[in-house]
Design a protein around this motif. Structure first.
Motif, PDB file in Angstrom:
ATOM      1  N   PRO A  91       0.835  -1.209   0.000  1.00  0.00           N
ATOM      2  CA  PRO A  91       0.000   0.000   0.000  1.00  0.00           C
ATOM      3  C   PRO A  91       0.860   1.246   0.000  1.00  0.00           C
ATOM      4  CG  PRO A  91      -0.784  -1.562   1.627  1.00  0.00           C
ATOM      5  CD  PRO A  91       0.537  -2.075   1.134  1.00  0.00           C
ATOM      6  N   GLY A  92       0.450   2.241  -0.730  1.00  0.00           N
ATOM      7  CA  GLY A  92       1.228   3.473  -0.745  1.00  0.00           C
ATOM      8  C   GLY A  92       0.734   4.471  -1.758  1.00  0.00           C
ATOM      9  N   ILE A  93       0.742   5.711  -1.378  1.00  0.00           N
ATOM     10  CA  ILE A  93       0.406   6.808  -2.264  1.00  0.00           C
ATOM     11  C   ILE A  93       1.659   7.642  -2.427  1.00  0.00           C
ATOM     12  CG2 ILE A  93      -1.028   8.864  -2.587  1.00  0.00           C
ATOM     13  CD1 ILE A  93      -3.058   7.570  -0.711  1.00  0.00           C
ATOM     14  N   ALA A  94       2.028   7.965  -3.651  1.00  0.00           N
ATOM     15  CA  ALA A  94       3.205   8.790  -3.876  1.00  0.00           C
ATOM     16  C   ALA A  94       2.891  10.240  -3.521  1.00  0.00           C
ATOM     17  CB  ALA A  94       3.640   8.680  -5.332  1.00  0.00           C
ATOM     18  N   HIS A  95       3.849  10.892  -2.896  1.00  0.00           N
ATOM     19  CA  HIS A  95       3.684  12.295  -2.512  1.00  0.00           C
ATOM     20  C   HIS A  95       4.778  13.130  -3.166  1.00  0.00           C
ATOM     21  CE1 HIS A  95       0.749  11.438   0.708  1.00  0.00           C
ATOM     22  NE2 HIS A  95       1.475  10.365   0.941  1.00  0.00           N
ATOM     23  N   ASP A  96       4.406  14.306  -3.638  1.00  0.00           N
ATOM     24  CA  ASP A  96       5.392  15.281  -4.108  1.00  0.00           C
ATOM     25  C   ASP A  96       5.730  16.191  -2.937  1.00  0.00           C
ATOM     26  OD1 ASP A  96       5.156  14.231  -6.642  1.00  0.00           O
ATOM     27  OD2 ASP A  96       3.652  15.686  -7.263  1.00  0.00           O
ATOM     28  N   ALA A  97       7.000  16.500  -2.763  1.00  0.00           N
ATOM     29  CA  ALA A  97       7.383  17.371  -1.653  1.00  0.00           C
ATOM     30  C   ALA A  97       8.633  18.163  -2.010  1.00  0.00           C
ATOM     31  CB  ALA A  97       7.632  16.560  -0.388  1.00  0.00           C
ATOM     32  N   ARG A  98       8.637  19.439  -1.668  1.00  0.00           N
ATOM     33  CA  ARG A  98       9.839  20.254  -1.806  1.00  0.00           C
ATOM     34  C   ARG A  98      10.758  20.037  -0.605  1.00  0.00           C
ATOM     35  NH1 ARG A  98       7.420  26.077  -2.783  1.00  0.00           N
ATOM     36  NH2 ARG A  98       9.337  26.582  -1.635  1.00  0.00           N
ATOM     37  N   ARG A  99      10.136  19.775   0.555  1.00  0.00           N
ATOM     38  CA  ARG A  99      10.895  19.512   1.765  1.00  0.00           C
ATOM     39  C   ARG A  99      10.013  18.753   2.740  1.00  0.00           C
ATOM     40  NH1 ARG A  99      13.180  24.225   5.755  1.00  0.00           N
ATOM     41  NH2 ARG A  99      10.932  24.407   6.164  1.00  0.00           N
ATOM     42  N   VAL A 100      10.631  17.845   3.501  1.00  0.00           N
ATOM     43  CA  VAL A 100       9.912  17.120   4.545  1.00  0.00           C
ATOM     44  C   VAL A 100      10.315  17.748   5.878  1.00  0.00           C
ATOM     45  CG1 VAL A 100       9.531  14.901   5.666  1.00  0.00           C
ATOM     46  CG2 VAL A 100       9.874  15.005   3.195  1.00  0.00           C
ATOM     47  N   LEU A 101       9.316  18.158   6.647  1.00  0.00           N
ATOM     48  CA  LEU A 101       9.567  18.808   7.935  1.00  0.00           C
ATOM     49  C   LEU A 101       9.067  17.910   9.059  1.00  0.00           C
ATOM     50  CD1 LEU A 101      10.427  21.237   9.638  1.00  0.00           C
ATOM     51  CD2 LEU A 101       8.153  22.227   9.242  1.00  0.00           C
ATOM     52  N   PHE A 102      10.003  17.440   9.899  1.00  0.00           N
ATOM     53  CA  PHE A 102       9.663  16.581  11.028  1.00  0.00           C
ATOM     54  C   PHE A 102       9.469  17.453  12.266  1.00  0.00           C
ATOM     55  CE2 PHE A 102      12.029  13.902   8.083  1.00  0.00           C
ATOM     56  CZ  PHE A 102      11.201  12.787   8.002  1.00  0.00           C
ATOM     57  N   VAL A 103       8.348  17.211  12.957  1.00  0.00           N
ATOM     58  CA  VAL A 103       7.981  18.065  14.079  1.00  0.00           C
ATOM     59  C   VAL A 103       7.692  17.232  15.322  1.00  0.00           C
ATOM     60  CG1 VAL A 103       6.353  19.810  14.916  1.00  0.00           C
ATOM     61  CG2 VAL A 103       6.959  19.749  12.484  1.00  0.00           C
ATOM     62  N   CYS A 104       8.280  17.637  16.445  1.00  0.00           N
ATOM     63  CA  CYS A 104       7.902  17.104  17.744  1.00  0.00           C
ATOM     64  C   CYS A 104       7.769  18.287  18.700  1.00  0.00           C
ATOM     65  CB  CYS A 104       8.880  16.052  18.263  1.00  0.00           C
ATOM     66  SG  CYS A 104      10.544  16.655  18.623  1.00  0.00           S
ATOM     67  N   THR A 105       7.534  18.039  19.951  1.00  0.00           N
ATOM     68  CA  THR A 105       7.298  19.142  20.875  1.00  0.00           C
ATOM     69  C   THR A 105       8.566  19.954  21.126  1.00  0.00           C
ATOM     70  OG1 THR A 105       5.587  17.830  21.969  1.00  0.00           O
ATOM     71  CG2 THR A 105       6.374  19.772  23.130  1.00  0.00           C
ATOM     72  N   ARG A 106       9.640  19.272  21.525  1.00  0.00           N
ATOM     73  CA  ARG A 106      10.843  19.979  21.964  1.00  0.00           C
ATOM     74  C   ARG A 106      11.929  20.086  20.888  1.00  0.00           C
ATOM     75  NH1 ARG A 106      10.690  22.756  26.441  1.00  0.00           N
ATOM     76  NH2 ARG A 106      12.510  21.876  27.498  1.00  0.00           N
ATOM     77  N   ASN A 107      11.765  19.371  19.789  1.00  0.00           N
ATOM     78  CA  ASN A 107      12.779  19.356  18.730  1.00  0.00           C
ATOM     79  C   ASN A 107      14.155  18.986  19.297  1.00  0.00           C
ATOM     80  OD1 ASN A 107      14.374  21.656  16.435  1.00  0.00           O
ATOM     81  ND2 ASN A 107      13.677  19.594  16.012  1.00  0.00           N
ATOM     82  N   SER A 108      14.135  18.092  20.272  1.00  0.00           N
ATOM     83  CA  SER A 108      15.391  17.727  20.929  1.00  0.00           C
ATOM     84  C   SER A 108      15.776  16.266  20.725  1.00  0.00           C
ATOM     85  CB  SER A 108      15.295  18.003  22.432  1.00  0.00           C
ATOM     86  OG  SER A 108      14.297  17.198  23.029  1.00  0.00           O
ATOM     87  N   ALA A 109      14.880  15.454  20.154  1.00  0.00           N
ATOM     88  CA  ALA A 109      15.213  14.039  19.998  1.00  0.00           C
ATOM     89  C   ALA A 109      14.570  13.458  18.736  1.00  0.00           C
ATOM     90  CB  ALA A 109      14.795  13.249  21.240  1.00  0.00           C
ATOM     91  N   ARG A 110      13.280  13.149  18.811  1.00  0.00           N
ATOM     92  CA  ARG A 110      12.644  12.416  17.723  1.00  0.00           C
ATOM     93  C   ARG A 110      12.686  13.137  16.381  1.00  0.00           C
ATOM     94  NH1 ARG A 110       7.366  11.373  21.260  1.00  0.00           N
ATOM     95  NH2 ARG A 110       8.204  13.320  22.139  1.00  0.00           N
ATOM     96  N   SER A 111      12.336  14.400  16.356  1.00  0.00           N
ATOM     97  CA  SER A 111      12.334  15.122  15.084  1.00  0.00           C
ATOM     98  C   SER A 111      13.749  15.322  14.556  1.00  0.00           C
ATOM     99  CB  SER A 111      11.616  16.466  15.224  1.00  0.00           C
ATOM    100  OG  SER A 111      12.214  17.254  16.238  1.00  0.00           O
ATOM    101  N   GLN A 112      14.717  15.514  15.454  1.00  0.00           N
ATOM    102  CA  GLN A 112      16.111  15.649  15.034  1.00  0.00           C
ATOM    103  C   GLN A 112      16.615  14.341  14.416  1.00  0.00           C
ATOM    104  OE1 GLN A 112      18.057  18.287  15.054  1.00  0.00           O
ATOM    105  NE2 GLN A 112      17.147  19.759  16.476  1.00  0.00           N
ATOM    106  N   LEU A 113      16.305  13.228  15.067  1.00  0.00           N
ATOM    107  CA  LEU A 113      16.709  11.925  14.543  1.00  0.00           C
ATOM    108  C   LEU A 113      16.049  11.651  13.198  1.00  0.00           C
ATOM    109  CD1 LEU A 113      16.516   9.821  17.836  1.00  0.00           C
ATOM    110  CD2 LEU A 113      18.603  10.381  16.559  1.00  0.00           C
ATOM    111  N   ALA A 114      14.772  11.983  13.093  1.00  0.00           N
ATOM    112  CA  ALA A 114      14.044  11.724  11.843  1.00  0.00           C
ATOM    113  C   ALA A 114      14.640  12.510  10.685  1.00  0.00           C
ATOM    114  CB  ALA A 114      12.572  12.072  12.025  1.00  0.00           C
ATOM    115  N   ALA A 115      14.946  13.776  10.912  1.00  0.00           N
ATOM    116  CA  ALA A 115      15.515  14.601   9.844  1.00  0.00           C
ATOM    117  C   ALA A 115      16.882  14.080   9.416  1.00  0.00           C
ATOM    118  CB  ALA A 115      15.605  16.050  10.291  1.00  0.00           C
ATOM    119  N   ALA A 116      17.694  13.663  10.382  1.00  0.00           N
ATOM    120  CA  ALA A 116      19.018  13.137  10.060  1.00  0.00           C
ATOM    121  C   ALA A 116      18.919  11.809   9.304  1.00  0.00           C
ATOM    122  CB  ALA A 116      19.828  12.959  11.338  1.00  0.00           C
TER     123      ALA A 116
END
Length: 224
Positions: A91-116
């Motif tokens: 299953p999957g839908i293709a997405h067009d994106a100029r940039r993917v932005l990962f967001v969490c509350t503190r931007n100190s762990a999960r979102s930083q890891l995801a972006a990296a």
């Protein structure tokens, strides 16, 4: 949805419908090993020839199998899996994106890891932000990244309104951020907060969860 997208979706539906029958799924399993004639399949499956013919015809019509005439005994045919038999089944839908932005509350762990992790998996740019950013990246996140061979940039957490662009494809990676931003669009990954436990095991678990999700999404996001 474009005509091409509709046709691709209908082809996926046909393949899933064909594989929903236990006998046809068994035939596909056998064909992953090699080519088989109807006689050989009949002996393996123990079913009447007319029923086997029905199943084989269904697999052909769904684009899962093809047949070719034997070069030896011209009365015999061999069935094989189509070269693209499993294409589009996940299953999957293709997405067009100029940039993917990962967001969490503190931007100190999960979102930083995801972006990296995203930067390793895709050429589509990525960034991260927090709805209520911390003063610094969590030490546990840095150490977990190092244990997994990932270089986590030494960058200060940033606020969402400083980073976000209206064209971003947003991925929230914590429940608090997702529920605070309901209606913003994008997708959500409910990743457990490793800081609640604050152990290496908790950070490793979050890292592995995010890495698995990044791998799956990266295959379905293309540069806009």
């Amino acid at each position: 949805m474009s005509i091409e997208a509709v046709e691709m979706f209908q082809a996926r539906v046909a393949r899933h419908a064909a594989l929903a029958d236990p006998a046809r799924l068994r035939i596909v399993d056998l064909l992953t090993l090699g080519d088989l004639s109807p006689t050989e399949l009949q002996a393996e499956l123990g079913m009447p020839s007319n029923l086997l013919s029905h199943h084989l015809r269904t697999l052909e019509e769904a684009g899962l199998a093809t047949r070719r005439r034997s070069e030896a005994d011209k009365r015999r045919s061999y069935f094989r899996l189509a070269s693209d038999a499993f294409e589009g089944l996940v299953p999957g839908i293709a997405h067009d994106a100029r940039r993917v932005l990962f967001v969490c509350t503190r931007n100190s762990a999960r979102s930083q890891l995801a972006a990296a992790l995203w930067r390793q998996a895709s050429t589509v740019p990525s960034a991260s932000a927090g709805t209520h950013p911390a003063d610094s990246i969590a030490r546990g996140a840095v150490e977990a990244a190092r244990r997994h061979g990932l270089d986590l940039p030494d960058a200060a957490p940033r606020a969402l309104d400083e980073v976000a662009d209206g064209a971003d494809f947003i991925v929230t990676v914590c429940d608090n951020a997702h529920e605070e931003l309901i209606g913003l669009g994008g997708i959500h990954w409910s990743v457990s907060d490793p800081l609640r436990v604050n152990t290496p095991a908790a950070f490793d678990k979050a890292f592995e969860d995010i890495a698995h999700r990044v791998t799956g999404l990266a295959a379905r996001v293309v540069a806009a």
